[in-house]
Design a protein around this motif. Structure first.
Motif, PDB file in Angstrom:
ATOM      1  N   GLU A   1      -3.044  -0.352  -3.434  1.00 36.08           N
ATOM      2  CA  GLU A   1      -2.435   0.960  -3.649  1.00 36.08           C
ATOM      3  C   GLU A   1      -0.927   0.904  -3.449  1.00 36.08           C
ATOM      4  O   GLU A   1      -0.164   1.510  -4.193  1.00 36.08           O
ATOM      5  CB  GLU A   1      -3.053   1.972  -2.681  1.00 36.08           C
ATOM      6  CG  GLU A   1      -4.546   2.186  -2.882  1.00 36.08           C
ATOM      7  CD  GLU A   1      -5.176   2.958  -1.732  1.00 36.08           C
ATOM      8  OE1 GLU A   1      -4.590   2.943  -0.622  1.00 36.08           O
ATOM      9  OE2 GLU A   1      -6.231   3.565  -1.943  1.00 36.08           O
ATOM     10  N   ILE A   2      -0.502   0.162  -2.426  1.00 33.50           N
ATOM     11  CA  ILE A   2       0.928   0.033  -2.141  1.00 33.50           C
ATOM     12  C   ILE A   2       1.650  -0.612  -3.324  1.00 33.50           C
ATOM     13  O   ILE A   2       2.698  -0.142  -3.767  1.00 33.50           O
ATOM     14  CB  ILE A   2       1.148  -0.792  -0.854  1.00 33.50           C
ATOM     15  CG1 ILE A   2       0.618  -0.030   0.357  1.00 33.50           C
ATOM     16  CG2 ILE A   2       2.626  -1.133  -0.674  1.00 33.50           C
ATOM     17  CD1 ILE A   2       0.552  -0.860   1.628  1.00 33.50           C
ATOM     18  N   VAL A   3       1.084  -1.683  -3.841  1.00 31.65           N
ATOM     19  CA  VAL A   3       1.714  -2.391  -4.955  1.00 31.65           C
ATOM     20  C   VAL A   3       1.767  -1.494  -6.188  1.00 31.65           C
ATOM     21  O   VAL A   3       2.782  -1.453  -6.901  1.00 31.65           O
ATOM     22  CB  VAL A   3       0.973  -3.710  -5.257  1.00 31.65           C
ATOM     23  CG1 VAL A   3       1.500  -4.342  -6.538  1.00 31.65           C
ATOM     24  CG2 VAL A   3       1.124  -4.675  -4.084  1.00 31.65           C
ATOM     25  N   ASP A   4       0.706  -0.752  -6.459  1.00 28.23           N
ATOM     26  CA  ASP A   4       0.711   0.169  -7.597  1.00 28.23           C
ATOM     27  C   ASP A   4       1.852   1.178  -7.471  1.00 28.23           C
ATOM     28  O   ASP A   4       2.545   1.481  -8.457  1.00 28.23           O
ATOM     29  CB  ASP A   4      -0.624   0.927  -7.673  1.00 28.23           C
ATOM     30  CG  ASP A   4      -1.766   0.066  -8.208  1.00 28.23           C
ATOM     31  OD1 ASP A   4      -1.482  -1.015  -8.778  1.00 28.23           O
ATOM     32  OD2 ASP A   4      -2.927   0.486  -8.062  1.00 28.23           O
ATOM     33  N   VAL A   5       2.033   1.717  -6.269  1.00 27.54           N
ATOM     34  CA  VAL A   5       3.092   2.703  -6.046  1.00 27.54           C
ATOM     35  C   VAL A   5       4.466   2.067  -6.248  1.00 27.54           C
ATOM     36  O   VAL A   5       5.348   2.636  -6.905  1.00 27.54           O
ATOM     37  CB  VAL A   5       2.979   3.306  -4.626  1.00 27.54           C
ATOM     38  CG1 VAL A   5       4.272   4.021  -4.227  1.00 27.54           C
ATOM     39  CG2 VAL A   5       1.811   4.269  -4.555  1.00 27.54           C
ATOM     40  N   LEU A   6       4.673   0.886  -5.688  1.00 23.35           N
ATOM     41  CA  LEU A   6       5.968   0.219  -5.791  1.00 23.35           C
ATOM     42  C   LEU A   6       6.346  -0.061  -7.248  1.00 23.35           C
ATOM     43  O   LEU A   6       7.492   0.166  -7.658  1.00 23.35           O
ATOM     44  CB  LEU A   6       5.953  -1.085  -4.990  1.00 23.35           C
ATOM     45  CG  LEU A   6       5.833  -0.937  -3.467  1.00 23.35           C
ATOM     46  CD1 LEU A   6       5.608  -2.306  -2.822  1.00 23.35           C
ATOM     47  CD2 LEU A   6       7.071  -0.274  -2.884  1.00 23.35           C
ATOM     48  N   VAL A   7       5.411  -0.542  -8.025  1.00 22.30           N
ATOM     49  CA  VAL A   7       5.690  -0.844  -9.431  1.00 22.30           C
ATOM     50  C   VAL A   7       5.922   0.447 -10.217  1.00 22.30           C
ATOM     51  O   VAL A   7       6.807   0.509 -11.078  1.00 22.30           O
ATOM     52  CB  VAL A   7       4.548  -1.670 -10.044  1.00 22.30           C
ATOM     53  CG1 VAL A   7       4.770  -1.873 -11.540  1.00 22.30           C
ATOM     54  CG2 VAL A   7       4.443  -3.027  -9.347  1.00 22.30           C
ATOM     55  N   ALA A   8       5.158   1.493  -9.912  1.00 23.51           N
ATOM     56  CA  ALA A   8       5.344   2.775 -10.602  1.00 23.51           C
ATOM     57  C   ALA A   8       6.712   3.374 -10.288  1.00 23.51           C
ATOM     58  O   ALA A   8       7.370   3.941 -11.174  1.00 23.51           O
ATOM     59  CB  ALA A   8       4.237   3.745 -10.209  1.00 23.51           C
TER      60      ALA A   8
ATOM     61  N   LEU B   1       5.900  -8.249 -11.885  1.00 24.24           N
ATOM     62  CA  LEU B   1       6.334  -7.678 -10.615  1.00 24.24           C
ATOM     63  C   LEU B   1       5.129  -7.298  -9.766  1.00 24.24           C
ATOM     64  O   LEU B   1       5.100  -7.544  -8.557  1.00 24.24           O
ATOM     65  CB  LEU B   1       7.206  -6.446 -10.869  1.00 24.24           C
ATOM     66  CG  LEU B   1       7.633  -5.658  -9.623  1.00 24.24           C
ATOM     67  CD1 LEU B   1       8.482  -6.522  -8.680  1.00 24.24           C
ATOM     68  CD2 LEU B   1       8.385  -4.389 -10.020  1.00 24.24           C
ATOM     69  N   HIS B   2       4.125  -6.724 -10.415  1.00 21.38           N
ATOM     70  CA  HIS B   2       2.902  -6.353  -9.706  1.00 21.38           C
ATOM     71  C   HIS B   2       2.254  -7.587  -9.083  1.00 21.38           C
ATOM     72  O   HIS B   2       1.889  -7.583  -7.899  1.00 21.38           O
ATOM     73  CB  HIS B   2       1.934  -5.671 -10.684  1.00 21.38           C
ATOM     74  CG  HIS B   2       0.760  -5.020 -10.035  1.00 21.38           C
ATOM     75  ND1 HIS B   2      -0.302  -5.745  -9.528  1.00 21.38           N
ATOM     76  CD2 HIS B   2       0.481  -3.708  -9.800  1.00 21.38           C
ATOM     77  CE1 HIS B   2      -1.195  -4.912  -9.016  1.00 21.38           C
ATOM     78  NE2 HIS B   2      -0.742  -3.673  -9.169  1.00 21.38           N
ATOM     79  N   ASP B   3       2.130  -8.650  -9.865  1.00 22.08           N
ATOM     80  CA  ASP B   3       1.503  -9.872  -9.375  1.00 22.08           C
ATOM     81  C   ASP B   3       2.347 -10.503  -8.265  1.00 22.08           C
ATOM     82  O   ASP B   3       1.815 -10.970  -7.252  1.00 22.08           O
ATOM     83  CB  ASP B   3       1.333 -10.859 -10.536  1.00 22.08           C
ATOM     84  CG  ASP B   3       0.513 -12.069 -10.136  1.00 22.08           C
ATOM     85  OD1 ASP B   3      -0.595 -11.898  -9.616  1.00 22.08           O
ATOM     86  OD2 ASP B   3       0.995 -13.197 -10.353  1.00 22.08           O
ATOM     87  N   LEU B   4       3.648 -10.500  -8.453  1.00 22.57           N
ATOM     88  CA  LEU B   4       4.555 -11.091  -7.462  1.00 22.57           C
ATOM     89  C   LEU B   4       4.441 -10.376  -6.119  1.00 22.57           C
ATOM     90  O   LEU B   4       4.316 -11.008  -5.062  1.00 22.57           O
ATOM     91  CB  LEU B   4       5.985 -11.013  -8.008  1.00 22.57           C
ATOM     92  CG  LEU B   4       7.127 -11.699  -7.245  1.00 22.57           C
ATOM     93  CD1 LEU B   4       8.270 -11.976  -8.220  1.00 22.57           C
ATOM     94  CD2 LEU B   4       7.649 -10.850  -6.097  1.00 22.57           C
TER      95      LEU B   4
ATOM     96  N   ARG C   1      12.499  -5.042   3.245  1.00 22.22           N
ATOM     97  CA  ARG C   1      13.773  -5.426   2.636  1.00 22.22           C
ATOM     98  C   ARG C   1      13.569  -6.401   1.475  1.00 22.22           C
ATOM     99  O   ARG C   1      14.242  -6.304   0.444  1.00 22.22           O
ATOM    100  CB  ARG C   1      14.689  -6.022   3.708  1.00 22.22           C
ATOM    101  CG  ARG C   1      15.310  -4.947   4.597  1.00 22.22           C
ATOM    102  CD  ARG C   1      15.772  -5.478   5.949  1.00 22.22           C
ATOM    103  NE  ARG C   1      16.463  -4.429   6.687  1.00 22.22           N
ATOM    104  CZ  ARG C   1      15.850  -3.437   7.328  1.00 22.22           C
ATOM    105  NH1 ARG C   1      14.506  -3.362   7.312  1.00 22.22           N
ATOM    106  NH2 ARG C   1      16.543  -2.522   7.989  1.00 22.22           N
ATOM    107  N   THR C   2      12.643  -7.311   1.645  1.00 23.41           N
ATOM    108  CA  THR C   2      12.346  -8.261   0.574  1.00 23.41           C
ATOM    109  C   THR C   2      11.790  -7.535  -0.649  1.00 23.41           C
ATOM    110  O   THR C   2      12.181  -7.813  -1.796  1.00 23.41           O
ATOM    111  CB  THR C   2      11.346  -9.315   1.061  1.00 23.41           C
ATOM    112  OG1 THR C   2      11.888  -9.993   2.201  1.00 23.41           O
ATOM    113  CG2 THR C   2      11.034 -10.330  -0.026  1.00 23.41           C
ATOM    114  N   VAL C   3      10.888  -6.601  -0.406  1.00 21.01           N
ATOM    115  CA  VAL C   3      10.297  -5.826  -1.499  1.00 21.01           C
ATOM    116  C   VAL C   3      11.364  -5.004  -2.215  1.00 21.01           C
ATOM    117  O   VAL C   3      11.412  -4.970  -3.454  1.00 21.01           O
ATOM    118  CB  VAL C   3       9.181  -4.914  -0.955  1.00 21.01           C
ATOM    119  CG1 VAL C   3       8.790  -3.851  -1.989  1.00 21.01           C
ATOM    120  CG2 VAL C   3       7.953  -5.741  -0.569  1.00 21.01           C
ATOM    121  N   LEU C   4      12.245  -4.339  -1.457  1.00 22.35           N
ATOM    122  CA  LEU C   4      13.262  -3.500  -2.081  1.00 22.35           C
ATOM    123  C   LEU C   4      14.251  -4.331  -2.888  1.00 22.35           C
ATOM    124  O   LEU C   4      14.627  -3.954  -4.004  1.00 22.35           O
ATOM    125  CB  LEU C   4      13.995  -2.681  -1.024  1.00 22.35           C
ATOM    126  CG  LEU C   4      15.016  -1.662  -1.555  1.00 22.35           C
ATOM    127  CD1 LEU C   4      14.372  -0.700  -2.545  1.00 22.35           C
ATOM    128  CD2 LEU C   4      15.658  -0.897  -0.406  1.00 22.35           C
TER     129      LEU C   4
END
Length: 206
Positions: free
Chosen positions: A88-95, A188-191, A159-162
């Motif tokens: 869910e977190i990854v979906d939100v970040l990519v969106a 990006l999602h896979d990464l 910080r790495t994600v941002l």
């Protein structure tokens, strides 16, 4: 008989109306050609009224940008539960990254006023970046507690994600030759999913 300017100076106007007027100016003519007079005219008030709230155009524009970027984040999260599991977190970040990249104001700034973004890339973080860091760190901490996110400190991971997401927001178009932006978002999602997954070199959890 009072002049139109005097009448405007006495007319109450909300901060929201001024910010929206500034946003319209940015979309129409860009930062370099936007003046307080332009903003006041669109908002139906006087320059003096605006100067009492914002010291200069740059400060006003910075507030417009902060509100716009955070509105994109809120739109992604609107009506949904706070993401807790890694998927869910990854979906939100990519969106959010996709939403920011397609945002009309950000696209206009990149096209005509890219120098507005330079301080936030090389010199200091902006308010919106700080808010995003806090939200990402909170999501990752929740994922750690649930066992779906690796045990690295949440602040380091946030910080790495941002940093990673910012590059996909600002530079994806320069890499979309022979591939689509949607394909890059898939990567990006896979990464992010692989980076956040438990089982990597965790280091010392704090």
């Amino acid at each position: 008989m009072r002049s139109g300017s005097q009448n405007r100076s006495r007319r109450p106007v909300s901060d929201k109306a001024v910010l929206e007027a500034a946003r319209e100016c940015l979309l129409t003519v860009g930062m370099r050609r936007t003046t307080m007079a332009d903003i006041a005219r669109r908002a139906g008030t006087s320059r003096q009224t605006i100067y009492r709230r914002w010291p200069d155009v740059q400060t006003l524009v910075a507030e417009v940008m902060t509100g716009q970027w955070l509105a994109v984040v809120d739109a992604v999260l609107d009506g949904g539960d706070r993401p807790g599991a890694r998927a869910e977190i990854v979906d939100v970040l990519v969106a959010v990254a996709a939403g920011l990249r397609s945002d009309p104001l950000l696209r206009r700034i990149v096209e005509v006023d890219p120098e507005l973004l330079v301080p936030y890339l090389f010199d200091r973080r902006g308010v919106s970046q700080d808010v995003m860091l806090d939200r990402i760190e909170s999501m990752l901490a929740e994922g750690r507690r649930g066992g779906t996110v690796r045990g690295l400190p949440s602040g380091v991971m946030a910080r790495t994600v941002l940093l990673t997401a910012q590059s996909f927001v600002l530079s994806a178009a320069t890499m979309a030759d022979g591939v689509t932006v949607a394909e890059l978002d898939d990567q990006l999602h896979d990464l992010l999913d692989r980076y956040l997954a438990p089982g990597g070199r965790e280091g010392e959890s704090r």
